[in-house]
Design an enzyme around this catalytic site. Structure first.
Site, mmCIF file in Angstrom:
data_model
loop_
_atom_site.group_PDB
_atom_site.id
_atom_site.type_symbol
_atom_site.label_atom_id
_atom_site.label_comp_id
_atom_site.label_asym_id
_atom_site.label_seq_id
_atom_site.Cartn_x
_atom_site.Cartn_y
_atom_site.Cartn_z
ATOM 1 N N PRO A 17 0.818 -1.209 0.000
ATOM 2 C CA PRO A 17 0.000 0.000 0.000
ATOM 3 C C PRO A 17 0.854 1.264 0.000
ATOM 4 O O PRO A 17 1.875 1.329 0.684
ATOM 5 C CB PRO A 17 -0.809 -0.094 1.285
ATOM 6 C CG PRO A 17 -0.444 -1.354 1.953
ATOM 7 C CD PRO A 17 0.664 -1.990 1.197
ATOM 8 N N THR A 18 0.422 2.230 -0.781
ATOM 9 C CA THR A 18 1.039 3.550 -0.771
ATOM 10 C C THR A 18 -0.032 4.547 -0.355
ATOM 11 O O THR A 18 -1.079 4.630 -0.988
ATOM 12 C CB THR A 18 1.600 3.922 -2.158
ATOM 13 O OG1 THR A 18 2.575 2.952 -2.529
ATOM 14 C CG2 THR A 18 2.229 5.300 -2.144
#
Length: 70
Positions: free
Chosen positions: A12-13
């Site tokens: 995840p970013t």
């Protein structure tokens, strides 16, 4: 439960936009809290989570038709 394979590949970013002016220490605490919450919620390794902070100058942000710098 999320599969072990998905947990390994999860990356995840999280992108956050903030008005400039926070201290380095505040940012450290903030990204730690975001990372911990995301790891728990998404059931992934904290080391796979990226947090990007975009600081915005007050003259480049407006609410209700008025610049924050005004």
């Amino acid at each position: 439960m999320i599969s072990k394979t998905l947990r390994r590949i999860a990356m995840p970013t999280i992108t956050v936009q903030l008005l400039e002016g926070r201290t380095l220490e505040q940012k450290r605490h903030f990204v730690k809290a975001i990372t911990d919450a995301a790891a728990k919620t998404l059931d992934c390794n904290p080391g796979s989570i990226h947090v990007i902070i975009h600081e915005i100058r007050k003259e480049d942000w407006a609410t209700g038709g008025k610049l924050w710098s005004d």
